[in-house]
Motif scaffolding. Structure first.
Motif, mmCIF file in Angstrom:
data_model
loop_
_atom_site.group_PDB
_atom_site.id
_atom_site.type_symbol
_atom_site.label_atom_id
_atom_site.label_comp_id
_atom_site.label_asym_id
_atom_site.label_seq_id
_atom_site.Cartn_x
_atom_site.Cartn_y
_atom_site.Cartn_z
ATOM 1 N N GLN A 151 -18.682 39.464 -20.921
ATOM 2 C CA GLN A 151 -18.048 38.935 -22.123
ATOM 3 C C GLN A 151 -19.006 39.074 -23.287
ATOM 4 O O GLN A 151 -20.227 38.951 -23.125
ATOM 5 N N ALA A 152 -18.478 39.305 -24.481
ATOM 6 C CA ALA A 152 -19.318 39.495 -25.656
ATOM 7 C C ALA A 152 -19.469 38.195 -26.432
ATOM 8 O O ALA A 152 -18.515 37.429 -26.585
ATOM 9 N N ILE A 153 -20.682 37.969 -26.918
ATOM 10 C CA ILE A 153 -20.976 36.890 -27.857
ATOM 11 C C ILE A 153 -21.424 37.550 -29.157
ATOM 12 O O ILE A 153 -22.471 38.198 -29.191
ATOM 13 N N LEU A 154 -20.623 37.420 -30.209
ATOM 14 C CA LEU A 154 -21.005 38.004 -31.496
ATOM 15 C C LEU A 154 -22.009 37.071 -32.166
ATOM 16 O O LEU A 154 -21.652 35.999 -32.659
ATOM 17 N N MET A 155 -23.277 37.477 -32.154
ATOM 18 C CA MET A 155 -24.345 36.670 -32.709
ATOM 19 C C MET A 155 -24.432 36.858 -34.222
ATOM 20 O O MET A 155 -23.986 37.868 -34.774
ATOM 21 N N PRO A 184 -11.330 38.640 -25.597
ATOM 22 C CA PRO A 184 -11.766 37.559 -26.499
ATOM 23 C C PRO A 184 -13.277 37.331 -26.421
ATOM 24 O O PRO A 184 -13.868 37.357 -25.341
ATOM 25 N N VAL A 185 -13.882 37.104 -27.563
ATOM 26 C CA VAL A 185 -15.326 36.967 -27.667
ATOM 27 C C VAL A 185 -15.683 35.523 -28.020
ATOM 28 O O VAL A 185 -14.825 34.702 -28.363
ATOM 29 N N ILE A 186 -16.964 35.227 -27.946
ATOM 30 C CA ILE A 186 -17.509 33.969 -28.445
ATOM 31 C C ILE A 186 -18.217 34.268 -29.763
ATOM 32 O O ILE A 186 -19.033 35.193 -29.836
ATOM 33 N N LEU A 187 -17.898 33.526 -30.795
ATOM 34 C CA LEU A 187 -18.581 33.652 -32.077
ATOM 35 C C LEU A 187 -19.730 32.647 -32.128
ATOM 36 O O LEU A 187 -19.550 31.486 -31.763
ATOM 37 N N HIS A 221 -7.691 35.709 -36.271
ATOM 38 C CA HIS A 221 -7.734 36.439 -34.998
ATOM 39 C C HIS A 221 -7.880 35.477 -33.818
ATOM 40 O O HIS A 221 -8.767 35.649 -32.976
ATOM 41 N N PRO A 222 -7.023 34.464 -33.704
ATOM 42 C CA PRO A 222 -7.223 33.460 -32.648
ATOM 43 C C PRO A 222 -7.119 34.033 -31.237
ATOM 44 O O PRO A 222 -7.730 33.502 -30.302
ATOM 45 N N ASP A 223 -6.365 35.130 -31.091
ATOM 46 C CA ASP A 223 -6.209 35.740 -29.770
ATOM 47 C C ASP A 223 -7.452 36.505 -29.340
ATOM 48 O O ASP A 223 -7.594 36.861 -28.166
ATOM 49 N N LYS A 224 -8.379 36.759 -30.277
ATOM 50 C CA LYS A 224 -9.590 37.499 -29.956
ATOM 51 C C LYS A 224 -10.830 36.599 -29.902
ATOM 52 O O LYS A 224 -11.941 37.088 -29.746
ATOM 53 N N VAL A 225 -10.634 35.293 -30.066
ATOM 54 C CA VAL A 225 -11.762 34.359 -30.040
ATOM 55 C C VAL A 225 -11.590 33.397 -28.866
ATOM 56 O O VAL A 225 -10.713 32.533 -28.873
ATOM 57 N N ASP A 226 -12.421 33.584 -27.849
ATOM 58 C CA ASP A 226 -12.430 32.654 -26.718
ATOM 59 C C ASP A 226 -12.960 31.295 -27.154
ATOM 60 O O ASP A 226 -12.474 30.250 -26.756
ATOM 61 N N GLY A 227 -14.022 31.341 -27.985
ATOM 62 C CA GLY A 227 -14.626 30.094 -28.421
ATOM 63 C C GLY A 227 -15.714 30.348 -29.442
ATOM 64 O O GLY A 227 -16.007 31.488 -29.814
#
Length: 388
Positions: A151-155, A184-187, A221-227
């Motif tokens: 899973q990706a975390i966009l830092m 979905p990513v984590i921001l 983009h709520p469908d692309k944000v896990d958290g």
């Protein structure tokens, strides 16, 4: 046997080390938690025999680094890989971080562990970047993480902070990335106490205005944000923010000062966790979350509240040097054979700071075997000229 530990005032104080660890440190269970999603950000173990310089490529002991991730997975914790705890931008260069992501993701697949990995722009020189450069750098790293199966975390990006002219540039860059993300990513909102180069992130030094921009990115983009992972060390601001999130978007606390109350939550919700302090607290943190899984919030707080003093000590200003204390405790706990860090960061904290970290960790019973930890502490004191 008594140790004599140096204090901040330069005097020595007598300390009697613990002789037995906490029973929870002996319990191992890799089963998933039911009430919270919990990641521990994980440190990297340097290769102590590499002929390196502080500004050269990182040299990593891959066997010890991956063994520590297996340790976290064995207690049911997820691993947040290649984050600031792993010294991204503070000793760990992008080529080595990419290799770390690939190796750790493969290890996660082999062991059934959960993993999420940091996506940044640290292959850029922040002052020389354009917005197009920032997008391309993010895309390169996102591809590495997605190809690894993690899973990706966009830092947060130093280059974006230096280049963006205002909120619209953040909306454009993050919108571009979220539209192309496969899953979905984590921001991650990392505050300037962790990295001064991130001052004014989301286009404003006014945190209320920055929060509005952050939420605008998510709402589009709520469908692309896990958290979201919030690392601002402000409990009330995190609570207010998580109450404004769209349904289904998680809040992962990154508040290493106030994590017990934020994870426990209130009548309107709670935070999940993605924390650097869970690197040294792994087994104890896992036991606390298992207690919370039963609905016993008081029992959870009874286990985790006493750890806050240690966490606040490790993360005290300048907060970005907390990694030194994390690696120091990993050495004392026997997870690595040396106290050496990539970039020479083992020198970033003073002997009194490390001595207090040892005292607090030992008092909590964090060391699986207190005797070797005591011996290593004694050796470090002797290296500094203290007759322990």
């Amino acid at each position: 046997m008594t140790l004599h530990l140096p204090g901040a005032d330069g005097t020595l104080r007598a300390y009697e080390p613990r002789t037995e660890p906490l029973p929870t440190l002996r319990a191992t269970s890799g089963s998933a938690f039911s009430s919270r999603t919990v990641f521990s950000a994980a440190h990297v173990v340097a290769d102590p025999y590499a002929d390196t310089t502080p500004d050269g490529p990182a040299a990593v002991d891959w066997d010890a680094t991956l063994a520590f991730r297996r340790h976290l997975w064995s207690h049911g914790l997820g691993v947040a890989e290649a984050m600031d705890t792993a010294q991204r931008g503070m000793g760990l260069d992008w080529p080595t971080a990419a290799e770390l992501i690939r190796r750790s993701a493969a290890e996660a697949r082999a062991t059934g562990g959960r993993i999420a990995c940091g996506v940044g722009t640290d292959q850029l020189t922040a002052t020389a970047a354009t917005l197009a450069d920032v997008r391309s750098a993010y895309e390169e790293q996102l591809a590495v993480v997605e190809e690894s199966g993690a899973q990706a975390i966009l830092m947060a990006s130093r280059a974006l902070a230096a280049t963006a002219k205002g909120p619209d540039d953040y909306l454009e860059v993050y919108g571009h990335l979220l539209r192309q993300a496969a899953e979905p990513v984590i921001l991650h909102w990392l505050g300037p106490m962790f990295d001064p180069a991130l001052e004014g992130y989301w286009g404003s030094s006014d945190l209320d205005a920055a929060t509005d921009t952050f939420l605008e990115v998510i709402a589009a983009h709520p469908d692309k944000v896990d958290g979201i992972k919030v690392s601002l060390l402000d409990a009330q601001r995190e609570i207010d923010l998580r109450r404004r999130l769209p349904r289904g978007v998680r809040c992962y606390t990154g508040d290493d000062f106030n994590y017990p109350e934020l994870i426990a939550g209130d009548e309107q919700g709670f935070s999940h966790a993605l924390l650097g302090i869970f690197d040294p607290l792994g087994p104890l943190a896992a036991e606390a979350v298992r207690v919370l899984d039963t609905g016993d919030t008081d029992g959870f707080r009874a286990l985790l509240d006493p750890t806050v003093e240690l966490s606040r000590h490790l993360f005290r200003a300048p907060t970005r040097y907390y990694k030194t204390g994390v690696v120091f405790l990993a050495w004392l706990a026997g997870h690595q054979s040396h106290f050496t860090m990539v970039g020479g960061l083992q020198s970033a904290r003073s002997l009194p700071h490390l001595a207090r970290a040892y005292e607090l960790a030992d008092g909590l019973g964090l060391f699986p075997d207190p005797k070797p930890a005591e011996e290593r502490m004694r050796n470090l004191l002797a290296l500094y000229g203290v007759n322990a």
